[in-house]
Scaffold this motif. Structure first.
Motif, short mmCIF file in Angstrom:
data_model
loop_
_atom_site.label_atom_id
_atom_site.label_comp_id
_atom_site.label_asym_id
_atom_site.label_seq_id
_atom_site.Cartn_x
_atom_site.Cartn_y
_atom_site.Cartn_z
N GLU A 178 35.74 -34.79 32.78
CA GLU A 178 35.42 -35.05 31.37
C GLU A 178 35.37 -33.76 30.54
O GLU A 178 35.94 -33.70 29.44
N TYR A 216 38.72 -38.55 25.22
CA TYR A 216 39.05 -39.89 25.70
C TYR A 216 40.37 -40.39 25.15
O TYR A 216 41.04 -41.23 25.77
N TYR A 246 37.95 -46.13 32.65
CA TYR A 246 38.25 -45.42 31.41
C TYR A 246 39.66 -45.73 30.91
O TYR A 246 39.88 -45.94 29.71
N GLU A 297 30.18 -51.01 27.78
CA GLU A 297 30.93 -50.13 26.88
C GLU A 297 31.57 -50.92 25.74
O GLU A 297 31.53 -50.51 24.57
#
Length: 299
Positions: A89, A116, A184, A246
């Protein structure tokens, strides 16, 4: 003769404790990144992130030499969390900021950070590793086992005559990182308006489907009596469960307190203490079990 309807014993405490351990790590990881961004200058931030990732690698390797399935699982889990945060990340964040990638802004609010937005570019690497798992590795993953049965039919043993060396710490590490990566990628493709969009019916259906799958997975998890196996199964259960969290959070259906940890200090500190308490309990239980086993072996 025993009845075929005898119920399988359910390990409620082990399943709940394992699930909560992994679940608490999700918001704490988000909060840690945000705190580091706000409290550290850029040079210190990137150095700290690199050290964090290196520490994660060291923990995973230490887990290879640890005694007992549970201890090895915990080393792999904690090492994997540090590795993902520090070397995945934060590295995406570094290069996104370095080359000026802009955040996605809707109605004056940042809805997706730059790191992201460039994450989907890693899809090819993800597919490469998945291909290796499908054709070279026998695993305990039900999804991969099902895929291999569909692809190979009766030739699975011929194509994969022997399993690779299995170290529980590395297995846990890879499971955590591959599932986080998959989650993700899935979320980013769903949020992308060129594909679906965060308000698209398919995105909502995905959230509801993952929530139902997580419930079914936890039901199965209740049958696992080993601490180590239960924790490893929790990684999959929690990440599947976290996917709708999320999505619903992005739709503003609830307040994501972990994205503003300074405003919700009491809640985040409570989560952190609960996480540390659970981790400490599981680690001590694993060490005690190992000592008891060694005592029996020497008698």
């Amino acid at each position: 003769m025993e009845s075929k309807n005898v119920k399988t014993k359910k390990h409620v405490w082990k399943s709940v404790a394992s699930f909560l351990l992994v679940l608490f790590a999700m918001p704490l990881g988000h909060a840690l990144m945000i705190l580091m961004e706000h409290l550290l200058d850029p040079a210190t931030l990137h150095l700290t992130a690199f050290i964090m990732g290196a520490a994660g690698v060291a923990m995973v390797i230490a887990g290879v030499f640890a005694r007992g399935d549970t201890q090895q699982t915990l080393w792999g889990l904690f090492g994997g969390l540090l590795f993902w945060t520090g070397w995945v990340e934060f590295l995406f964040m570094y290069y996104a900021n370095r080359y000026g990638t802009q955040s996605e802004i809707v109605n004056g609010e940042i809805v997706t950070k730059p790191e992201y937005l460039i994450l989907p570019a890693s899809f090819g690497f993800w597919a490469m590793i998945v291909l290796f798992y499908l054709f070279c590795i026998r695993s305990g993953c039900n999804f991969f086992n099902w895929c291999q049965e569909m692809i190979f039919r009766g030739k699975r043993t011929e194509i994969m005559p022997r399993p690779v060396t299995r170290h529980v710490s590395l297995v846990t590490f890879m499971e955590l990182n591959m599932l986080l990566w998959t989650s993700y990628l899935l979320l980013m493709f769903c949020y992308d308006g060129h594909f679906l969009g965060d308000r698209h019916p398919v995105t909502l259906l995905l959230a509801v489907g993952c929530l139902a799958c997580a419930a079914l997975m936890f039901r199965r998890q209740l049958k696992i009596g080993s601490w180590g196996a239960n924790i490893r199964f929790s990684i999959a259960t929690v990440i599947v469960f976290w996917t709708p969290v999320e999505i619903f959070g992005r739709m503003n259906l609830f307040k994501e307190i972990w994205i503003d940890p300074m405003q919700y200090k009491a809640e985040m500190i409570t989560l952190a203490l609960a996480f540390v308490a659970l981790a400490g309990y599981l680690y001590c239980a694993a060490r005690k079990k190992g000592k008891d086993r060694r005592t029996v072996d020497t008698e």
